[in-house]
Design an enzyme around this catalytic site. Structure first.
Site, PDB file in Angstrom:
ATOM      1  NE  ARG A 154       4.602  -3.669   3.875  1.00 24.63           N
ATOM      2  CZ  ARG A 154       4.997  -3.971   2.651  1.00 24.63           C
ATOM      3  NH1 ARG A 154       4.533  -5.034   1.884  1.00 24.63           N
ATOM      4  NH2 ARG A 154       6.076  -3.209   2.245  1.00 24.63           N
TER       5      ARG A 154
ATOM      6  CG  ASN B 240       2.132  -1.892   2.502  1.00 26.87           C
ATOM      7  OD1 ASN B 240       1.763  -1.677   3.645  1.00 26.87           O
ATOM      8  ND2 ASN B 240       3.261  -1.273   1.576  1.00 26.87           N
TER       9      ASN B 240
END
Length: 91
Positions: free
Chosen positions: A18, A36
């Site tokens: 990320r 996520n």
């Protein structure tokens, strides 16, 4: 502006995916978010100039050094309502 919703599967959680994606998207001047998912995948909304979106999609297939990308599902989406590219909580 082109926008795509991505679902990225493989070893993509716990490897900095990320944060890496936020850096890549900001470098390319893209808008959207990444988070996520509870199933172990990463989901991202990516919007911007077509060429920049395609460059990011290509980079996403490799990911950061410790990641392993097995599959990217891609669908057309509406552009985000906020400027910038952000990391969101798991959702």
């Amino acid at each position: 502006m082109k926008a795509r919703l991505l679902r990225i599967e493989g070893r993509v959680q716990g490897v900095g995916y990320r944060d890496w994606l936020v850096k890549q998207a900001n470098r390319l001047g893209l808008q959207g978010w990444v988070r996520n998912r509870p199933d172990g995948s990463v989901q991202a909304l990516v919007a911007g100039e077509e060429g920049a979106v395609l460059m990011l999609l290509s980079a996403c297939r490799r990911g950061p050094m410790l990641a392993r990308v097995d599959l990217i599902e891609e669908s057309l989406a509406e552009p985000p309502g906020e400027p910038g590219f952000h990391r969101l909580p798991t959702g």
